[in-house]
Design an enzyme around this catalytic site. Structure first.
Site, PDB file in Angstrom:
ATOM      1  N   ARG A  54       0.746  -1.269  -0.127  1.00 42.55           N
ATOM      2  CA  ARG A  54      -0.004   0.086  -0.010  1.00 42.55           C
ATOM      3  C   ARG A  54       0.774   1.306  -0.001  1.00 42.55           C
ATOM      4  NH1 ARG A  54      -1.798   1.769   4.451  1.00 42.55           N
ATOM      5  NH2 ARG A  54      -2.141  -0.408   5.510  1.00 42.55           N
ATOM      6  N   TYR A 107     -14.721  17.079 -14.833  1.00 43.21           N
ATOM      7  CA  TYR A 107     -15.116  15.731 -14.869  1.00 43.21           C
ATOM      8  C   TYR A 107     -16.322  15.566 -13.613  1.00 43.21           C
ATOM      9  CZ  TYR A 107     -15.625  10.680 -13.907  1.00 43.21           C
ATOM     10  OH  TYR A 107     -16.016   9.446 -13.730  1.00 43.21           O
ATOM     11  N   ASP A 179      -5.914  19.136 -14.028  1.00 46.61           N
ATOM     12  CA  ASP A 179      -6.415  17.846 -14.410  1.00 46.61           C
ATOM     13  C   ASP A 179      -6.072  17.491 -15.986  1.00 46.61           C
ATOM     14  OD1 ASP A 179      -7.610  15.371 -15.392  1.00 46.61           O
ATOM     15  OD2 ASP A 179      -9.142  15.570 -13.853  1.00 46.61           O
ATOM     16  N   LYS A 204      -7.129   6.581 -18.859  1.00 47.95           N
ATOM     17  CA  LYS A 204      -7.782   7.254 -20.423  1.00 47.95           C
ATOM     18  C   LYS A 204      -6.823   6.991 -21.453  1.00 47.95           C
ATOM     19  CE  LYS A 204     -11.584   7.992 -17.982  1.00 47.95           C
ATOM     20  NZ  LYS A 204     -12.737   7.011 -18.127  1.00 47.95           N
TER      21      LYS A 204
HETATM   22  C1  LIG Z   1     -10.849  14.872 -16.700  1.00 52.35           C
HETATM   23  C2  LIG Z   1     -11.189  13.362 -15.750  1.00 52.35           C
HETATM   24  N1  LIG Z   1     -10.453  13.380 -14.536  1.00 52.35           N
HETATM   25  C3  LIG Z   1     -10.676  12.419 -13.737  1.00 52.35           C
HETATM   26  C4  LIG Z   1     -11.451  10.987 -14.085  1.00 52.35           C
HETATM   27  C5  LIG Z   1     -11.561  10.104 -13.170  1.00 52.35           C
HETATM   28  O1  LIG Z   1     -10.931   9.050 -13.534  1.00 52.35           O
HETATM   29  P1  LIG Z   1     -11.102   7.528 -13.168  1.00 52.35           P
HETATM   30  O2  LIG Z   1     -12.246   7.167 -13.750  1.00 52.35           O
HETATM   31  O3  LIG Z   1      -9.740   7.006 -13.652  1.00 52.35           O
HETATM   32  O4  LIG Z   1     -11.248   7.522 -11.626  1.00 52.35           O
HETATM   33  C6  LIG Z   1     -12.066  11.228 -15.423  1.00 52.35           C
HETATM   34  C7  LIG Z   1     -12.699  10.060 -15.846  1.00 52.35           C
HETATM   35  O5  LIG Z   1     -13.445   9.703 -17.005  1.00 52.35           O
HETATM   36  C8  LIG Z   1     -11.755  12.354 -16.234  1.00 52.35           C
HETATM   37  O6  LIG Z   1     -12.510  12.388 -17.606  1.00 52.35           O
END
Ligand SMILES: Cc1ncc(COP(=O)(O)O)c(C=O)c1O
Length: 391
Positions: A54, A107, A179, A204
């Protein structure tokens, strides 16, 4: 009875003078040290060694170093998902009483965290349009500690005023968290431009094959890095070695996938935009995109693999479109090696009222496409069939 062979004591891994070309997968959760002094050395940073899965493991470190090289930093932390990267960052850096200014088209789960979850721990947020720097500045209060933005908004693909936001962070001393999932370091070098913290959903484009869930955080300041790392370990947001190994494998082709998908996206956007069923297509590389000039300046010609479009029709035409092209995965994700199609009104934005969606331009005929690496002729045929069914 004859003594049975002992299979409990582990058999030593064979040594080899030739080395494995592929990175070994190390699933061990625990690591055995020679003695307590050696463990002290590890915990106190005098010797490098793993202790407990962990807290870190070699496959996470290999992956982190690869993404570090893409972002141009060092010391990135791999987490169990993109959302755990967001969670570890916000909970690691903020305390009760602090305030965030965030983009209003982040998101969906990041938005939920800021509007519903963090307030229970006394952390509040104001969400504003990141293309409007005056609105971002006006939202800052004495309690504001951090700005959280995505460069390309979801699903309308608006481009944040990153130059303005970077200057705002510099002027105010607020922590700028980007992000960078949609843009990737090839589209927007967030860290080398000066962001304090960069986050990715590795799930992604970076991993690229829809078979792992992972995140990544890179923090410039060592104390902030430690706070994020400790939060990640304490909350148990750990990445599995297998997922890290798979993502590493995916990253070897990231460069080629990105170039191919992006070229496909530009061609497909023009094809979609010219179809009779379509009211509007949104692609930052097209001159008719509302932020085309800003995208040109910020993204250095790397307009990405995401294309959105609005049908003239509504839900009936949307249903007809997905049914006519079952080979295009209708799935609420992005960044897969193959093209995927999402319908925000029935998925990511279903919690909004129809009026709330309309304010963002998301109708029942709105689709977001994550363009993949198929031959463009095949994609053209599939989309023509889908759009013909949606006239
Ligand atoms: C811009 C963005 N940030 C964070 C996330 C979250 O990622 P995860 O699905 O790997 O938790 C996503 C998911 O689609 C996203 O598009």
């Amino acid at each position: 009875m004859a003594e049975r062979p002992n299979l409990v004591r582990r058999t030593a891994f064979p040594s080899s003078v030739s080395r494995a070309v592929a990175t070994p997968l190390q699933p061990s959760v625990v690591y055995s040290s020679p003695d307590p002094d050696a463990l002290d050395d590890q915990y106190e940073g005098r010797a490098k060694g793993y202790t407990y899965g962990r807290e870190g493991h070699p496959n996470a470190d290999v992956l982190a170093q690869m993404i570090d090289r893409l972002e141009g930093g060092e010391g990135g932390i791999v987490t169990g998902s993109g959302m755990s990267a967001v969670t570890a960052t916000l909970l690691g850096l903020l305390s009760a009483g602090d305030h965030i200014v965030g983009g209003n088209q982040l998101y969906g789960r990041s938005l939920r965290m800021m509007t519903q979850d963090l307030p229970r721990w006394g952390i509040t947020s104001t969400l504003v349009d990141p293309t409007d720097i005056a609105a971002m500045r006006a939202a800052i209060t004495p309690a504001t500690k951090l700005l959280l933005v995505e460069v390309v908004s979801n699903p309308t693909l608006r481009i944040a005023d990153m130059e303005g936001i970077e200057a705002l962070a510099r002027d105010t001393g607020l922590i700028l968290v980007v992000d960078n999932t949609f843009t990737t370091p090839y589209g927007f070098p967030a860290y080398t431009r000066g962001a304090d913290v960069v986050i990715h959903s590795v799930t992604k484009l970076l991993a690229g094959h829809s078979d792992v869930t992972l995140g990544y955080v890179l923090a410039r300041d060592p104390a902030r890095r430690k706070a994020i790392y400790d939060t990640n370990v304490t909350l148990g947001l750990t990445a599995s070695p297998w997922d890290c190994w798979m993502a590493e494998r995916g990253l070897y082709t990231f460069d080629m996938r990105f170039e191919r998908a992006q070229a496909n996206a530009a061609a497909l956007a023009d094809m979609i935009g010219a179809h009779d069923a379509v009211e509007a297509v949104l692609y930052p590389g097209r001159p008719d995109h509302p932020d085309h000039n800003r995208a040109g300046a910020l993204l250095d010609g790397q307009f990405g693999n995401m294309v959105s479009f609005r049908l003239k029709g509504g839900r009936a035409q949307a249903n007809a479109l997905t049914r006519a092209a079952p080979q295009l995965a209708f799935a609420p994700t992005l960044g897969d090696v193959g093209t995927t199609l999402s319908h925000p009104a029935s998925s990511s934005h279903r919690a909004l009222t129809p009026e709330g969606r309309a304010a963002l331009g998301i109708t029942e005929g709105f689709f977001r496409v994550s363009v993949g690496c198929e031959p463009i002729e095949l994609l053209g045929r599939d989309f023509r069939a889908a759009l013909d069914a949606a006239v």
